[in-house]
Write a protein that holds these residues in place. Sequence first.
Motif, PDB file in Angstrom:
ATOM      1  N   UNK A 194       4.463 -17.115   5.261  1.00 42.10           N
ATOM      2  CA  UNK A 194       3.997 -15.816   5.463  1.00 42.10           C
ATOM      3  C   UNK A 194       4.106 -15.503   7.053  1.00 42.10           C
ATOM      4  N   UNK A 195       4.448 -14.361   7.414  1.00 46.22           N
ATOM      5  CA  UNK A 195       4.509 -13.663   8.567  1.00 46.22           C
ATOM      6  C   UNK A 195       3.392 -12.509   8.496  1.00 46.22           C
ATOM      7  N   UNK A 196       2.447 -12.866   9.485  1.00 48.55           N
ATOM      8  CA  UNK A 196       1.308 -11.655   9.439  1.00 48.55           C
ATOM      9  C   UNK A 196       1.809 -10.621  10.327  1.00 48.55           C
ATOM     10  N   UNK A 202      -7.893  -5.745   4.577  1.00 53.94           N
ATOM     11  CA  UNK A 202      -7.059  -7.006   4.005  1.00 53.94           C
ATOM     12  C   UNK A 202      -5.711  -7.110   4.560  1.00 53.94           C
ATOM     13  N   UNK A 203      -5.528  -8.593   5.104  1.00 52.15           N
ATOM     14  CA  UNK A 203      -4.533  -8.873   5.653  1.00 52.15           C
ATOM     15  C   UNK A 203      -3.016  -8.363   5.344  1.00 52.15           C
ATOM     16  N   UNK A 204      -2.334  -7.889   6.484  1.00 51.51           N
ATOM     17  CA  UNK A 204      -1.093  -7.271   6.271  1.00 51.51           C
ATOM     18  C   UNK A 204       0.017  -8.042   6.582  1.00 51.51           C
ATOM     19  N   UNK A 205       0.929  -8.239   5.976  1.00 54.45           N
ATOM     20  CA  UNK A 205       2.162  -8.975   6.500  1.00 54.45           C
ATOM     21  C   UNK A 205       3.359  -8.156   6.692  1.00 54.45           C
ATOM     22  N   UNK A 206       3.942  -9.012   7.591  1.00 54.08           N
ATOM     23  CA  UNK A 206       5.463  -8.293   8.140  1.00 54.08           C
ATOM     24  C   UNK A 206       6.443  -8.688   6.699  1.00 54.08           C
ATOM     25  N   UNK A 207       6.230 -10.018   6.342  1.00 53.71           N
ATOM     26  CA  UNK A 207       7.366 -10.375   5.246  1.00 53.71           C
ATOM     27  C   UNK A 207       6.879 -11.706   4.465  1.00 53.71           C
ATOM     28  N   UNK A 259       0.904  -1.270  -0.032  1.00 53.88           N
ATOM     29  CA  UNK A 259      -0.272   0.035   0.062  1.00 53.88           C
ATOM     30  C   UNK A 259       0.920   1.108   0.087  1.00 53.88           C
ATOM     31  N   UNK A 260       0.233   2.367   0.040  1.00 52.85           N
ATOM     32  CA  UNK A 260       0.951   3.620   0.206  1.00 52.85           C
ATOM     33  C   UNK A 260       1.873   3.677   1.356  1.00 52.85           C
ATOM     34  N   UNK A 261       1.757   2.907   2.214  1.00 55.89           N
ATOM     35  CA  UNK A 261       2.571   2.882   3.472  1.00 55.89           C
ATOM     36  C   UNK A 261       3.805   1.985   3.394  1.00 55.89           C
ATOM     37  N   UNK A 262       3.850   1.306   2.263  1.00 55.17           N
ATOM     38  CA  UNK A 262       4.966   0.276   2.093  1.00 55.17           C
ATOM     39  C   UNK A 262       4.608  -0.940   2.799  1.00 55.17           C
ATOM     40  N   UNK A 263       3.418  -1.125   3.286  1.00 56.94           N
ATOM     41  CA  UNK A 263       2.719  -2.498   3.961  1.00 56.94           C
ATOM     42  C   UNK A 263       2.368  -3.579   2.902  1.00 56.94           C
ATOM     43  N   UNK A 264       2.967  -4.655   3.098  1.00 57.44           N
ATOM     44  CA  UNK A 264       2.471  -5.685   1.829  1.00 57.44           C
ATOM     45  C   UNK A 264       1.093  -6.044   2.601  1.00 57.44           C
ATOM     46  N   UNK A 265       0.095  -6.216   1.635  1.00 55.86           N
ATOM     47  CA  UNK A 265      -1.312  -6.633   1.870  1.00 55.86           C
ATOM     48  C   UNK A 265      -1.505  -7.867   0.803  1.00 55.86           C
ATOM     49  N   UNK A 266      -2.399  -9.043   1.464  1.00 59.58           N
ATOM     50  CA  UNK A 266      -2.593  -9.975   0.542  1.00 59.58           C
ATOM     51  C   UNK A 266      -3.969  -9.160  -0.253  1.00 59.58           C
ATOM     52  N   UNK A 267      -3.801  -9.712  -1.361  1.00 59.78           N
ATOM     53  CA  UNK A 267      -5.014  -9.290  -2.393  1.00 59.78           C
ATOM     54  C   UNK A 267      -6.493  -9.917  -2.115  1.00 59.78           C
ATOM     55  N   UNK A 268      -6.952  -9.707  -0.904  1.00 57.62           N
ATOM     56  CA  UNK A 268      -8.078 -10.452  -0.800  1.00 57.62           C
ATOM     57  C   UNK A 268      -9.361  -9.886  -1.494  1.00 57.62           C
TER      58      UNK A 268
END
Length: 441
Positions: free
Chosen positions: A310-312, A323-328, A261-270
């Motif tokens: 995946x690490x939530x 939508x679920x956000x991931x650490x990595x 997202x715009x904050x650089x957080x990786x979200x799953x495309x739910x």
Amino acid sequence: MNEWLTVGRHYLLTKYGRNWRSREELLQWQERQVRRHLRRILPKSAFYRELAGGLSAERWREFPVIDKRTMMAGFDALNTAGIRKEQAFATAFAAEESRDFSPTLGGITVGLSSGTSGHRGLFLASPGERMAWAGTMLAKALPGSLLSRQRIAFFLRANSNLYSSVDRGAIRFAYFDLLDPLERHLDRLNEYRPTLLAAPPSMLRMLAEAALQGELRIRPGKVISVAEALDPLDERYIARGFGQPVHQVYQCTEGFLGATCRYGTLHLNEDLVVVEKEWLDESERKFVPIITDFRRTTQPIIRYRLDDILTERSEPCPCGSPMTALDCIEGRCDDMFYFPSAEGGGLRPVFPDFIRRAILAASADIEEYAAVQHSPQLVAVALKLPEPQREACCGQVRRKLAKLCAGMSCLPPEVRFAEWDAAQRRPGARKLRRIERKFQL
């Protein structure tokens, strides 16, 4: 023109058309999408009809989970285009040999996975699915609007009609073959001046080095890591080389699964897939995704277990997305290390991220690393760092790994050190894996 309208429709729908007020509302919407999708798919796919065993679309969560081996074994009956596996492989291999990725099978795009897991997979997409993918990808990855002039430079092992589908209107797309020499890439990039640069982190790292040395003179508006796990060490270096954060796209043969997202957080495309979590360690928020894509019809993906770890994220993302956000994305389950239990009775698993943290915590001078477990008792670590710090760093790596093993009630392995081989990071047919297990359980 109709194709461009399809791209635009999916772009607008993805970017502006869905605003769920809560996680619960998103999940309810997903459930409706999957049931509607399955009512269309089950009559067309003999594979899934047999797999369902008479269960209705409403009971889809009871369908057996499949993996790549199962999908490839049933490929002919699974796909709804009547394409045989032998045909698809022949088309894909011919494209890889000739480096001409434009041919299709009856209008269906055929792609081939890199085979990191040891089994090469196939990807099928109809013209409509290609346009839907293009609109969705542009909505999630483009730094500006669909009408702003953009020049995309995309590095990958193999091109596809899927990727070139974004080359429309004000959007220009240029494919860069990872098998080409770096010097050629630098010349092309300096002339092309991309506004969006997407490449595996192994290539982005080389480009960042060239930028820091003044050989690469581009200022992309966005840099996106694709195809390989983004290691924190590489992320820092790439960010410094291009003077901006590194974004990510999580995509594989099985689908477009995530984006930052715009904050650089990786979200799953739910908004595209349902992700069921097979927990490996819920306290550490680590899981394997089981995905159901409710948009793909040519090659349906229903309750498909990936091999990724995946690490939530522990805290909600400030963007507010449900939508679920991931650490990595840590890597693959196949690369989980296993050490003998200190209490006897077999082997204990250790996540790749734990190995990564132990090595990087040993010294801030580490420039490159790779850790390969050859047996439960032996780990080889290749390091690149200034020679005066090498001996002390090796000692620290041993101590950090021993401390990690003690904390997990494991016996520490023998650790052998080697010089870093630049070939380990050379982009090409093989993906970079900094943490890798070589032996089978």
